[in-house]
Design an enzyme around this catalytic site. Structure first.
Site, PDB file in Angstrom:
ATOM      1  N   HIS A  18      41.318  31.831  49.570  1.00  0.00           N
ATOM      2  CA  HIS A  18      40.905  33.188  50.000  1.00  0.00           C
ATOM      3  C   HIS A  18      40.842  33.429  51.661  1.00  0.00           C
ATOM      4  O   HIS A  18      41.476  34.458  52.097  1.00  0.00           O
ATOM      5  CB  HIS A  18      39.420  33.680  49.836  1.00  0.00           C
ATOM      6  CG  HIS A  18      39.480  34.272  47.919  1.00  0.00           C
ATOM      7  ND1 HIS A  18      37.912  33.849  47.578  1.00  0.00           N
ATOM      8  CD2 HIS A  18      40.049  33.993  47.479  1.00  0.00           C
ATOM      9  CE1 HIS A  18      37.555  33.629  46.221  1.00  0.00           C
ATOM     10  NE2 HIS A  18      38.996  34.466  45.735  1.00  0.00           N
ATOM     11  N   LYS A  42      30.033  42.740  34.952  1.00  0.00           N
ATOM     12  CA  LYS A  42      30.463  41.656  35.137  1.00  0.00           C
ATOM     13  C   LYS A  42      28.858  40.574  36.011  1.00  0.00           C
ATOM     14  O   LYS A  42      28.800  41.554  36.933  1.00  0.00           O
ATOM     15  CB  LYS A  42      31.617  41.221  36.222  1.00  0.00           C
ATOM     16  CG  LYS A  42      32.697  40.863  35.267  1.00  0.00           C
ATOM     17  CD  LYS A  42      34.165  40.400  36.385  1.00  0.00           C
ATOM     18  CE  LYS A  42      34.188  39.430  36.686  1.00  0.00           C
ATOM     19  NZ  LYS A  42      35.339  39.450  37.272  1.00  0.00           N
ATOM     20  N   ARG A  91      48.831  32.335  43.371  1.00  0.00           N
ATOM     21  CA  ARG A  91      48.879  31.072  43.000  1.00  0.00           C
ATOM     22  C   ARG A  91      49.875  30.254  42.610  1.00  0.00           C
ATOM     23  O   ARG A  91      50.266  29.223  42.547  1.00  0.00           O
ATOM     24  CB  ARG A  91      47.814  30.283  42.580  1.00  0.00           C
ATOM     25  CG  ARG A  91      46.257  30.104  43.624  1.00  0.00           C
ATOM     26  CD  ARG A  91      45.010  30.425  42.975  1.00  0.00           C
ATOM     27  NE  ARG A  91      44.629  31.253  42.140  1.00  0.00           N
ATOM     28  CZ  ARG A  91      43.078  31.821  41.493  1.00  0.00           C
ATOM     29  NH1 ARG A  91      42.518  30.156  41.662  1.00  0.00           N
ATOM     30  NH2 ARG A  91      43.502  32.857  40.915  1.00  0.00           N
ATOM     31  N   SER A 129      37.293  30.180  41.868  1.00  0.00           N
ATOM     32  CA  SER A 129      36.592  30.573  42.307  1.00  0.00           C
ATOM     33  C   SER A 129      35.305  29.899  41.224  1.00  0.00           C
ATOM     34  O   SER A 129      34.341  29.088  40.801  1.00  0.00           O
ATOM     35  CB  SER A 129      36.230  32.489  42.126  1.00  0.00           C
ATOM     36  OG  SER A 129      36.683  32.578  43.629  1.00  0.00           O
TER      37      SER A 129
HETATM   38  P1  ADP Z   1      39.564  38.950  40.812  1.00  0.00           P
HETATM   39  O1  ADP Z   1      38.361  38.790  40.434  1.00  0.00           O
HETATM   40  O2  ADP Z   1      40.081  40.483  41.932  1.00  0.00           O
HETATM   41  O3  ADP Z   1      41.000  38.303  40.921  1.00  0.00           O
HETATM   42  P2  ADP Z   1      39.593  36.441  43.376  1.00  0.00           P
HETATM   43  O4  ADP Z   1      37.895  36.740  44.239  1.00  0.00           O
HETATM   44  O5  ADP Z   1      39.270  35.847  42.011  1.00  0.00           O
HETATM   45  O6  ADP Z   1      39.221  38.185  42.787  1.00  0.00           O
HETATM   46  O7  ADP Z   1      40.510  36.563  43.718  1.00  0.00           O
HETATM   47  C1  ADP Z   1      41.679  37.304  44.662  1.00  0.00           C
HETATM   48  C2  ADP Z   1      42.910  37.064  45.185  1.00  0.00           C
HETATM   49  O8  ADP Z   1      42.687  35.864  45.658  1.00  0.00           O
HETATM   50  C3  ADP Z   1      43.454  37.180  43.597  1.00  0.00           C
HETATM   51  O9  ADP Z   1      44.602  37.940  44.473  1.00  0.00           O
HETATM   52  C4  ADP Z   1      42.997  36.077  43.741  1.00  0.00           C
HETATM   53  O10 ADP Z   1      45.021  35.239  43.161  1.00  0.00           O
HETATM   54  C5  ADP Z   1      43.439  34.932  45.030  1.00  0.00           C
HETATM   55  N1  ADP Z   1      42.729  33.616  45.015  1.00  0.00           N
HETATM   56  C6  ADP Z   1      42.107  33.034  44.459  1.00  0.00           C
HETATM   57  N2  ADP Z   1      42.007  31.916  44.660  1.00  0.00           N
HETATM   58  C7  ADP Z   1      43.168  32.031  45.303  1.00  0.00           C
HETATM   59  C8  ADP Z   1      43.471  30.875  46.236  1.00  0.00           C
HETATM   60  N3  ADP Z   1      42.647  28.988  46.154  1.00  0.00           N
HETATM   61  N4  ADP Z   1      44.604  30.490  46.779  1.00  0.00           N
HETATM   62  C9  ADP Z   1      45.484  32.083  47.457  1.00  0.00           C
HETATM   63  N5  ADP Z   1      45.165  32.958  46.643  1.00  0.00           N
HETATM   64  C10 ADP Z   1      43.877  32.760  46.627  1.00  0.00           C
END
Ligand code: ADP
Length: 150
Positions: A18, A42, A91, A129
């Site tokens: 992120h 959630k 990703r 995450s």
């Molecule tokens: P959500 O619950 O809305 O999917 P996340 O917190 O899981 O939110 O992810 C937010 C954004 O960050 C999404 O666009 C996701 O694809 C991106 N993301 C998550 N992990 C990575 C990573 N390792 N590298 C780049 N982008 C990521």
């Protein structure tokens, strides 16, 4: 006019993946707002306020990056902060399938909103995450996945 991008997500927790998207996004936009979605249906693993302060700590020296907690629709929150862009990371093809639909719905709900995707740095693409939560749950060391100390 100031170009503001909203980077929305659950960030449960906020990872180095992120962080990479935010840092690269901040070079493209005047301001990046990291929006932690508060979805009451959630159950979170890491508390909202804890995560907000950890993300703020990560970007404390960056003047054009800030963190907000929001409820409800991403498209409405974007409008309320004057953001015409949503920033998301991609990703893999699984992300693409999901993001494609969300981006179209957000644009339908607010046609003043354009989603911009950044392709993940290969070295960070495996970080998610959910994997960090799993490792943390079993007392594993998650420090190399996070840009701050727990
Ligand atoms: P959500 O619950 O809305 O999917 P996340 O917190 O899981 O939110 O992810 C937010 C954004 O960050 C999404 O666009 C996701 O694809 C991106 N993301 C998550 N992990 C990575 C990573 N390792 N590298 C780049 N982008 C990521």
């Amino acid at each position: 006019m100031k170009k503001i991008a909203l980077f929305p997500g659950s960030f449960d927790p906020f990872t180095k993946g992120h962080q990479d998207i935010v840092v690269r996004g901040a070079r493209l936009f005047d301001e990046v707002v990291i929006g932690i979605g508060n979805n009451s249906s959630k159950q979170r693993y890491f508390p909202l306020d804890f995560m907000k302060s950890k993300i703020e700590e990560t970007f404390q020296d960056e003047m054009n990056i800030r963190v907000e907690i929001f409820q409800g629709l991403t498209s409405q929150f974007a409008k309320s902060i004057g953001a015409h862009h949503i920033l998301r990371g991609l990703r893999n093809t699984t992300d693409y399938e999901y993001e494609n639909t969300i981006a179209q719905v957000n644009n339908f709900l607010n046609d003043d909103l354009e989603t911009v995707f950044l392709i993940t740095a290969p070295s960070l693409a495996y970080i998610s995450s959910s994997i960090v939560r799993e490792i943390h749950k079993f007392d594993g060391d998650v420090s190399s996945f996070l840009p701050y100390k727990m």
